[in-house]
Write a protein that holds these residues in place. Structure first.
Motif, PDB file in Angstrom:
ATOM      1  N   TYR A 133       0.736   3.267  -6.243  1.00 54.71           N
ATOM      2  CA  TYR A 133       1.222   2.018  -5.634  1.00 54.71           C
ATOM      3  C   TYR A 133       2.408   1.455  -6.420  1.00 54.71           C
ATOM      4  O   TYR A 133       3.355   0.923  -5.855  1.00 54.71           O
ATOM      5  CB  TYR A 133       0.101   0.976  -5.582  1.00 54.71           C
ATOM      6  CG  TYR A 133      -1.026   1.336  -4.639  1.00 54.71           C
ATOM      7  CD1 TYR A 133      -0.765   1.614  -3.297  1.00 54.71           C
ATOM      8  CD2 TYR A 133      -2.335   1.422  -5.090  1.00 54.71           C
ATOM      9  CE1 TYR A 133      -1.792   1.961  -2.427  1.00 54.71           C
ATOM     10  CE2 TYR A 133      -3.374   1.763  -4.231  1.00 54.71           C
ATOM     11  CZ  TYR A 133      -3.087   2.043  -2.889  1.00 54.71           C
ATOM     12  OH  TYR A 133      -4.095   2.388  -2.030  1.00 54.71           O
ATOM     13  N   GLU A 165       5.500   3.373  -5.567  1.00 55.76           N
ATOM     14  CA  GLU A 165       5.972   3.101  -4.204  1.00 55.76           C
ATOM     15  C   GLU A 165       6.536   1.690  -4.060  1.00 55.76           C
ATOM     16  O   GLU A 165       7.534   1.472  -3.390  1.00 55.76           O
ATOM     17  CB  GLU A 165       4.801   3.284  -3.221  1.00 55.76           C
ATOM     18  CG  GLU A 165       5.261   3.358  -1.773  1.00 55.76           C
ATOM     19  CD  GLU A 165       4.093   3.617  -0.823  1.00 55.76           C
ATOM     20  OE1 GLU A 165       4.327   3.504   0.393  1.00 55.76           O
ATOM     21  OE2 GLU A 165       2.970   3.912  -1.278  1.00 55.76           O
ATOM     22  N   PHE A 166       5.912   0.700  -4.714  1.00 56.71           N
ATOM     23  CA  PHE A 166       6.333  -0.698  -4.577  1.00 56.71           C
ATOM     24  C   PHE A 166       6.695  -1.258  -5.965  1.00 56.71           C
ATOM     25  O   PHE A 166       5.886  -1.926  -6.604  1.00 56.71           O
ATOM     26  CB  PHE A 166       5.222  -1.547  -3.952  1.00 56.71           C
ATOM     27  CG  PHE A 166       4.587  -0.924  -2.742  1.00 56.71           C
ATOM     28  CD1 PHE A 166       5.354  -0.597  -1.627  1.00 56.71           C
ATOM     29  CD2 PHE A 166       3.230  -0.643  -2.705  1.00 56.71           C
ATOM     30  CE1 PHE A 166       4.770  -0.019  -0.501  1.00 56.71           C
ATOM     31  CE2 PHE A 166       2.640  -0.069  -1.590  1.00 56.71           C
ATOM     32  CZ  PHE A 166       3.408   0.256  -0.483  1.00 56.71           C
ATOM     33  N   ASP A 167       7.905  -0.935  -6.444  1.00 56.23           N
ATOM     34  CA  ASP A 167       8.246  -1.309  -7.827  1.00 56.23           C
ATOM     35  C   ASP A 167       8.413  -2.814  -8.031  1.00 56.23           C
ATOM     36  O   ASP A 167       8.476  -3.294  -9.157  1.00 56.23           O
ATOM     37  CB  ASP A 167       9.487  -0.545  -8.319  1.00 56.23           C
ATOM     38  CG  ASP A 167      10.696  -0.746  -7.417  1.00 56.23           C
ATOM     39  OD1 ASP A 167      10.573  -1.503  -6.436  1.00 56.23           O
ATOM     40  OD2 ASP A 167      11.744  -0.145  -7.697  1.00 56.23           O
ATOM     41  N   LYS A 168       8.485  -3.591  -6.924  1.00 60.17           N
ATOM     42  CA  LYS A 168       8.582  -5.051  -7.079  1.00 60.17           C
ATOM     43  C   LYS A 168       7.312  -5.639  -7.695  1.00 60.17           C
ATOM     44  O   LYS A 168       7.310  -6.765  -8.181  1.00 60.17           O
ATOM     45  CB  LYS A 168       8.850  -5.722  -5.726  1.00 60.17           C
ATOM     46  CG  LYS A 168      10.322  -5.733  -5.349  1.00 60.17           C
ATOM     47  CD  LYS A 168      10.556  -6.304  -3.979  1.00 60.17           C
ATOM     48  CE  LYS A 168      10.455  -7.813  -3.966  1.00 60.17           C
ATOM     49  NZ  LYS A 168      10.795  -8.368  -2.638  1.00 60.17           N
ATOM     50  N   ILE A 177       4.432  -9.310  -5.926  1.00 61.32           N
ATOM     51  CA  ILE A 177       4.582  -9.511  -4.480  1.00 61.32           C
ATOM     52  C   ILE A 177       3.243  -9.865  -3.845  1.00 61.32           C
ATOM     53  O   ILE A 177       2.177  -9.536  -4.366  1.00 61.32           O
ATOM     54  CB  ILE A 177       5.185  -8.272  -3.753  1.00 61.32           C
ATOM     55  CG1 ILE A 177       4.561  -6.968  -4.232  1.00 61.32           C
ATOM     56  CG2 ILE A 177       6.670  -8.230  -3.837  1.00 61.32           C
ATOM     57  CD1 ILE A 177       5.082  -5.730  -3.517  1.00 61.32           C
ATOM     58  N   CYS A 183       0.335  -9.354  -1.330  1.00 57.36           N
ATOM     59  CA  CYS A 183      -0.225  -8.124  -0.771  1.00 57.36           C
ATOM     60  C   CYS A 183      -1.555  -8.391  -0.071  1.00 57.36           C
ATOM     61  O   CYS A 183      -2.232  -9.393  -0.327  1.00 57.36           O
ATOM     62  CB  CYS A 183      -0.505  -7.093  -1.872  1.00 57.36           C
ATOM     63  SG  CYS A 183       0.903  -6.688  -2.893  1.00 57.36           S
ATOM     64  N   LYS A 226      -1.484  -3.096   0.191  1.00 56.82           N
ATOM     65  CA  LYS A 226      -0.411  -3.032   1.185  1.00 56.82           C
ATOM     66  C   LYS A 226       0.423  -4.310   1.083  1.00 56.82           C
ATOM     67  O   LYS A 226      -0.103  -5.408   1.293  1.00 56.82           O
ATOM     68  CB  LYS A 226      -1.014  -2.911   2.589  1.00 56.82           C
ATOM     69  CG  LYS A 226       0.023  -2.720   3.661  1.00 56.82           C
ATOM     70  CD  LYS A 226      -0.627  -2.666   5.034  1.00 56.82           C
ATOM     71  CE  LYS A 226       0.430  -2.550   6.118  1.00 56.82           C
ATOM     72  NZ  LYS A 226      -0.136  -2.749   7.457  1.00 56.82           N
ATOM     73  N   PRO A 227       1.711  -4.204   0.711  1.00 56.48           N
ATOM     74  CA  PRO A 227       2.539  -5.418   0.583  1.00 56.48           C
ATOM     75  C   PRO A 227       2.677  -6.145   1.921  1.00 56.48           C
ATOM     76  O   PRO A 227       2.796  -5.515   2.964  1.00 56.48           O
ATOM     77  CB  PRO A 227       3.905  -4.879   0.136  1.00 56.48           C
ATOM     78  CG  PRO A 227       3.630  -3.529  -0.404  1.00 56.48           C
ATOM     79  CD  PRO A 227       2.470  -3.008   0.374  1.00 56.48           C
ATOM     80  N   PRO A 264       8.707  -4.290   1.225  1.00 56.89           N
ATOM     81  CA  PRO A 264       8.786  -3.563  -0.045  1.00 56.89           C
ATOM     82  C   PRO A 264      10.163  -2.943  -0.246  1.00 56.89           C
ATOM     83  O   PRO A 264      10.614  -2.727  -1.344  1.00 56.89           O
ATOM     84  CB  PRO A 264       7.704  -2.497   0.083  1.00 56.89           C
ATOM     85  CG  PRO A 264       7.504  -2.312   1.549  1.00 56.89           C
ATOM     86  CD  PRO A 264       7.888  -3.587   2.225  1.00 56.89           C
ATOM     87  N   ASN A 265      10.857  -2.628   0.847  1.00 59.11           N
ATOM     88  CA  ASN A 265      12.222  -2.093   0.774  1.00 59.11           C
ATOM     89  C   ASN A 265      12.871  -2.255   2.149  1.00 59.11           C
ATOM     90  O   ASN A 265      12.201  -2.579   3.114  1.00 59.11           O
ATOM     91  CB  ASN A 265      12.224  -0.607   0.361  1.00 59.11           C
ATOM     92  CG  ASN A 265      11.098   0.139   1.051  1.00 59.11           C
ATOM     93  OD1 ASN A 265      10.907  -0.006   2.257  1.00 59.11           O
ATOM     94  ND2 ASN A 265      10.349   0.913   0.279  1.00 59.11           N
ATOM     95  N   GLU A 284      15.490  -9.908   1.782  1.00 56.14           N
ATOM     96  CA  GLU A 284      15.829  -8.573   1.265  1.00 56.14           C
ATOM     97  C   GLU A 284      17.287  -8.222   1.580  1.00 56.14           C
ATOM     98  O   GLU A 284      17.971  -7.590   0.783  1.00 56.14           O
ATOM     99  CB  GLU A 284      14.888  -7.517   1.858  1.00 56.14           C
ATOM    100  CG  GLU A 284      13.531  -7.482   1.188  1.00 56.14           C
ATOM    101  CD  GLU A 284      13.635  -7.305  -0.318  1.00 56.14           C
ATOM    102  OE1 GLU A 284      14.231  -6.326  -0.781  1.00 56.14           O
ATOM    103  OE2 GLU A 284      13.134  -8.185  -1.053  1.00 56.14           O
TER     104      GLU A 284
END
Length: 685
Positions: A130, A133-136, A142, A144, A168-169, A173-174, A389
């Motif tokens: 995780y 995949e979701f570096d924030k 973030i 979630c 799951k954000p 996420p991007n 974003e």
């Protein structure tokens, strides 16, 4: 515009937005509907609405809203219910929650661990997949939807019994920025601006064109790195809304004390403060800004100028923009006449020209209407998290050179002015023409708006700092025709302290150094009544030097009245004088010559010349002193509305210090002694 036509255009824009950006938009009244009952950030709410209500089918929308409400009521963790939720996870063994999650690596056990904002849990193991995949999750955290498992193992006492099963954000996420670039081509400039304004919850059809630009300017700090702006205006105009609700990448620091450690760098923990963690740091209620550290404002100035600051042995860089919002409690007219537009800042900043010179834009908050229900939209706009974003992605780009293709900046702009204007232009181009497709007219419109905001800063600097900031005549040149266009600031027109036309006999305006050190404008009102030769003064308070200066004038008047006119009586009249400090900066002691003129004007019942200001002070023997800071004094006279200035002849040598374009605005009248000053002020040859 016809209401039906307007409604049709709005519907067309909604349809176009839904087709071009399917699944990225939401109807903004739904956000308002649920927001009132759930204390959850707008960007979280709209992400859920975008998942379940991204359609224009009314029935599907209703079902989606119910689903979102259920998700929030069942899974959203309220801080006061944290223990209840923990108990539920334990009893059920597994449970889904909505919370803000921040992840950090624990190198001692080589495991990623999560911290839950509302649930109050720390040290919860998270699968590394995780985090990749979701570096924030690693930078600021973030929101979630998390499925938590509970298993207590007596053998392993140091491990948390809670573990993350699924994450799951519910923030973006991007994103693919090219989607925005391609989509922008489907909209006109006007439509795109309306879409942006609807995305922050406002209804553009209810707003004037200029107000729309102001609302866009509020967003520049979110797309432009190291952008410094301030917005001062009345209460209730939504100044802080954008920074608190619209972007998960900005933080609103409510008024009060702050520390260098919190804002910039903590020497003991060796962690960068807010400017390193957020894209935008906004200060609410500027009047309350205080630093516990003596060097706080100095470090802030350093950061605002260069985007870096020195702490300890090293220099740190950050890209956060600085926004200052606050209230103006007086009318703008009053503030312009009596002080300057930065007056609401705390005292340690209010007269610091170096601090304000770092402002790239001053947004006139008084031009934005107070928020009423009809100003909020019920049409479609981007999901807030999507637009946030998009803004964040645009920070990696720059359009600072957009001006250079078509225009050249005028010679009154120094380096700081140029940087400020380029940053504003770059920010607005990123918002309105993110794909870089614009025309000469598009850039000219943005350039004029950018120059106005920086000139507003410069006009106030001129009031605080005098001749150092004299060059405020901002302009730009068209590279093809070399025609020069000047940009003005609306509130600078009219409303002068010194009115046009003849005043009443005995009334005189004087400019001098107040006891605060600043140069101010003062009005002397003299009245002559039957009496025994007394001199009564009011408005002087306990200002000893001002009293002495006025008494000097009266003594000279009684000793020399017959030299001025045989009709003046000093034995059968009383002379009443009132002084007004028109800019509230403290009284001056440079009143002798002006009061002598006022006494003579009242006694002879003859007004002084139109729009006249008197400079200079005198001794009881009639010796005239030279005017200190001559060029600055003349600047204040011009700003106050003077057309003529009475100047001691001894100051003629200082004329060379005055810029020529300032000299042409007033008629200098030189006097050699006090009696000469009286004759010239009254227009007697």
């Amino acid at each position: 515009m016809d209401e039906k036509v307007e409604e049709t255009m709005t519907l067309d824009l909604d349809k176009k937005l839904n087709s071009v950006f399917a699944g990225r938009v939401v109807r903004k009244d739904l956000t308002k509907l649920i927001k009132e009952g759930a204390n959850v950030p707008v960007y979280v709410l709209e992400y859920l609405l975008g998942m379940y209500c991204a359609t224009d089918d009314e029935q599907s929308i209703l079902e989606g809203v119910e689903r979102v409400k259920k998700i929030l009521s069942d899974n959203f963790v309220r801080p006061d219910e944290a223990e209840k939720i923990k108990s539920r996870i334990r009893e059920l063994g597994q449970y889904s929650i909505i919370d803000k999650v921040t992840v950090a690596l624990n190198p001692k056990i080589d495991t990623y661990e999560a911290e839950f904002s509302n649930l109050g849990l720390k040290g919860v193991p998270v699968p590394a997949s995780y985090v990749k995949e979701f570096d924030k999750l690693l930078v600021g955290g973030i929101w979630c939807m998390i499925k938590l498992d509970y298993f207590y193992d007596e053998e392993v006492r140091n491990m948390s019994p809670f573990t993350v099963n699924n994450l799951k954000p519910i923030q973006m996420p991007n994103m693919d920025i090219n989607e925005v670039f391609e989509g922008r081509r489907q909209f006109t400039k006007e439509e795109w601006i309306d879409v942006l304004i609807r995305s922050i919850g406002m209804e553009p059809t209810q707003l004037e064109e200029r107000v729309k630009w102001h609302l866009l300017l509020r967003l520049v700090a979110l797309v432009e790195n190291n952008y410094n702006m301030c917005e001062l205006g009345p209460r209730g105009t939504g100044k802080s809304h954008v920074y608190k609700e619209v972007s998960p990448n900005s933080i609103l620091v409510s008024g009060g004390q702050s520390t260098v450690a919190n804002l910039f760098y903590n020497m003991s923990t060796r962690k960068v403060g807010l400017v390193g963690l957020w894209d935008c740091v906004a200060f609410d209620e500027v009047a309350g800004i205080r630093f516990k550290d003596k060097d706080g404002i100095q470090i802030m100035k350093d950061y605002m100028a260069s985007g870096s600051f020195a702490r300890g042995k090293e220099e740190k860089a950050a890209s956060a923009s600085m926004v200052f919002v606050g209230n103006i409690n007086q009318s703008v007219d009053t503030l312009i006449k009596t002080s300057h537009l930065f007056a609401p800042f705390p005292p340690e900043m209010a007269n610091d020209t170096a601090f304000f010179d770092r402002m790239h834009y001053y947004l006139p908050g008084w031009e934005i209407p107070k928020m009423r229900p009809e100003y909020f939209t019920d049409k479609y706009g981007f999901i807030v998290d999507y637009i946030a974003e998009f803004f964040r992605e645009m920070r990696k780009r720059s359009f600072a050179d957009a001006i250079d293709r078509f225009f050249k900046l005028g010679n009154n702009l120094n380096q700081r002015d140029t940087v400020a204007v380029r940053k504003t232009v770059s920010g607005l181009v990123k918002l309105i023409y993110p794909n870089g497709e614009y025309t000469r007219e598009d850039i000219e419109e943005i350039l004029q708006y950018a120059l106005e905001g920086r000139r507003r800063v410069k006009e106030q600097l001129k009031k605080i700092g005098g001749m150092e900031f004299y060059d405020v005549m901002f302009s730009y040149l068209d590279k093809e025709t070399m025609a020069e266009e000047y940009v003005t600031v609306p509130e600078q027109g009219g409303g002068k302290l010194i009115p046009e036309g003849l005043g009443r006999p005995g009334h005189v305006y004087v400019v001098g150094h107040g006891n605060s050190g600043m140069i101010g404008v003062y009005k002397l009102e003299n009245q002559v009544v039957s009496g025994t030769g007394k001199f009564d003064k009011s408005g002087v308070g306990s200002h000893r030097e001002a009293k002495e200066s006025l008494d000097t004038a009266f003594r000279f008047f009684t000793a020399n009245s017959k030299s001025i006119s045989n009709t003046i009586s000093t034995k059968t009249k009383d002379y009443l004088m009132h002084i007004s400090d028109l800019q509230g900066i403290g009284l001056t002691d440079e009143l002798g010559v002006a009061e002598l003129i006022g006494l003579c004007s009242g006694a002879l019942e003859k007004p002084v010349q139109e729009s006249l200001v008197v400079l200079g002070s005198m001794t009881v023997g009639g010796t005239i002193s030279k005017v200190e800071e001559f060029a600055n004094m003349l600047q204040v006279c011009v700003d106050a509305g003077a057309k003529r200035v009475l100047i001691p002849a001894i100051s003629i040598v200082d004329l060379q210090t005055v810029p020529s374009d300032l000299l042409v605005k007033v008629q200098p009248i030189f006097y050699s002694d006090p009696i000469d000053a009286v004759y010239k002020a009254l227009g007697v040859s």
